[in-house]
Design an enzyme around this catalytic site. Structure first.
Site, PDB file in Angstrom:
ATOM      1  N   LYS A  21       0.727  -1.110  -0.163  1.00 55.06           N
ATOM      2  CA  LYS A  21      -0.103   0.074   0.108  1.00 55.06           C
ATOM      3  C   LYS A  21       0.925   1.354   0.127  1.00 55.06           C
ATOM      4  CE  LYS A  21      -3.860   1.732   2.553  1.00 55.06           C
ATOM      5  NZ  LYS A  21      -4.970   2.023   1.296  1.00 55.06           N
TER       6      LYS A  21
HETATM    7  N1  PMP Z   1      -7.908  -1.937  -2.521  1.00 57.16           N
HETATM    8  C1  PMP Z   1      -7.135  -0.787  -2.473  1.00 57.16           C
HETATM    9  C2  PMP Z   1      -6.532  -0.576  -3.727  1.00 57.16           C
HETATM   10  C3  PMP Z   1      -7.065  -0.231  -1.216  1.00 57.16           C
HETATM   11  O1  PMP Z   1      -6.653   0.951  -1.244  1.00 57.16           O
HETATM   12  C4  PMP Z   1      -7.939  -0.652  -0.072  1.00 57.16           C
HETATM   13  C5  PMP Z   1      -8.056   0.077   1.032  1.00 57.16           C
HETATM   14  N2  PMP Z   1      -6.828   0.047   1.866  1.00 57.16           N
HETATM   15  C6  PMP Z   1      -8.560  -1.884  -0.301  1.00 57.16           C
HETATM   16  C7  PMP Z   1      -8.383  -2.567  -1.414  1.00 57.16           C
HETATM   17  C8  PMP Z   1      -9.268  -2.485   0.491  1.00 57.16           C
HETATM   18  O2  PMP Z   1      -8.531  -2.847   1.844  1.00 57.16           O
HETATM   19  P1  PMP Z   1      -8.592  -3.097   3.282  1.00 57.16           P
HETATM   20  O3  PMP Z   1     -10.045  -3.562   3.401  1.00 57.16           O
HETATM   21  O4  PMP Z   1      -7.681  -3.559   4.005  1.00 57.16           O
HETATM   22  O5  PMP Z   1      -9.132  -1.463   4.056  1.00 57.16           O
END
Ligand code: PMP
Length: 301
Positions: free
Chosen positions: A154
């Site tokens: 991320k």
């Molecule tokens: N995909 C992307 C590109 C994201 O930025 C996020 C948010 N973190 C998610 C999926 C969903 O991840 P999470 O459920 O861990 O927040």
């Protein structure tokens, strides 16, 4: 946005307005930083952070992809998050930890720049439509190619891809975008994973172009508890458009029903039955009402 009292930077609790960075901060120019989006929910036993250790593990993993050495332990960052929520006197909030290359050199290679860490918390309600089923546009931009980046990290700079898609979707009158991957199959939203229900079975992309989020994992667990079969597979645009129900998942968006994909109407633009069932259990889990999943809560003491 609603502000809070303090922001944590490099082991100091600074006043909100004093949490500033130098204009030549390396990450600010080139996007080589890492971050997380986490939420705190109120429970009978007070505020609790949902899946905090997993988020901090992902933060450190993302940093390692950039060869960034975080100058604090995971334990230290987790405690800083919990202490900050307490100091800011928040019962429900969004949490944004960010690790960034500071100010030292301006060459593209960040080696030699200090690694700085900040954590902000603030009250933040429904990110997308909340209860309403939203309108989603399949983006003209594709998800970043997995050979151009490390997809399961991320990283700040990746979000320029999301910004382009969001701007385009909003300009065309939609609430949110949906990316295809480089092979033309369904990938994910700009900050959300996607699920579809077909014949009472749940499907979600297993694409190597996506960030497989913790909300996605939580939904897979809930579905298994409900004896709803889940399959991670390649999903085509045609398959998605013929779904009985569709929803996004993400820490910010939580579980967000989708009512249209381009011009195709899904479930009469209403949140679907299985979506609602999963959503209500998700709400119970995050608010500490499901004993089996208390393990996912870190309480603010
Ligand atoms: N995909 C992307 C590109 C994201 O930025 C996020 C948010 N973190 C998610 C999926 C969903 O991840 P999470 O459920 O861990 O927040």
């Amino acid at each position: 946005m609603e502000i809070s009292r303090k922001i944590w930077i490099n082991d100091k609790f600074l006043n909100w307005d004093d949490a500033n960075i130098h204009i030549l901060t390396h990450t600010f120019h080139y996007g080589g930083g890492v971050f997380e989006g986490i939420r705190t929910y109120n429970t009978k036993k007070g505020p609790a952070v949902f899946r905090l250790p997993e988020h901090i593990d992902r933060l450190f993993y993302s940093a390692s992809c950039l060869e960034m050495e975080i100058p604090f332990t995971k334990e230290k960052i987790k405690n800083a998050v919990l202490e900050l929520i307490k100091i800011n006197n928040l019962s429900e909030c969004y949490i944004r930890p960010i690790v960034y290359f500071g100010y030292e050199n301006m060459g593209l290679n960040p080696k030699g720049c200090p690694v700085d860490v900040g954590i902000a918390t603030w009250p933040w309600g429904a990110y997308l439509g909340g209860r309403e089923a939203i309108k989603v546009k399949i983006s003209k931009y594709i998800r970043l190619h997995p050979k151009s980046i490390i997809s399961d990290a991320k990283i700040c700079g990746y979000y320029i891809n999301s910004i382009f898609a969001s701007l385009d979707a909003k300009k065309s009158g939609f609430d949110e975008a949906l990316f295809l991957d480089f092979e033309g199959n369904i990938a994910e939203g700009p900050g959300e994973n996607i699920f579809m229900v077909k014949d009472e079975k749940l499907f979600t992309p297993n694409s190597n172009s996506i960030l497989k989020g913790f909300t996605r994992d939580t939904v897979i667990n809930i579905a298994k508890d409900l004896n709803v079969e889940v399959e991670e597979k390649t999903i085509t645009v045609e398959e998605l458009k013929s779904a009985d129900e569709i929803f996004f998942t993400g820490t910010a968006a939580e579980i967000q029903p989708i009512g249209t994909i381009d011009e195709t109407i899904i479930n009469r633009r209403k949140p679907g039955e299985i979506t609602e069932k999963i959503k209500s259990i998700y709400q119970k889990i995050i608010h500490g009402e499901e004993d089996k999943y208390l393990k996912w809560l870190s309480f603010v003491k």
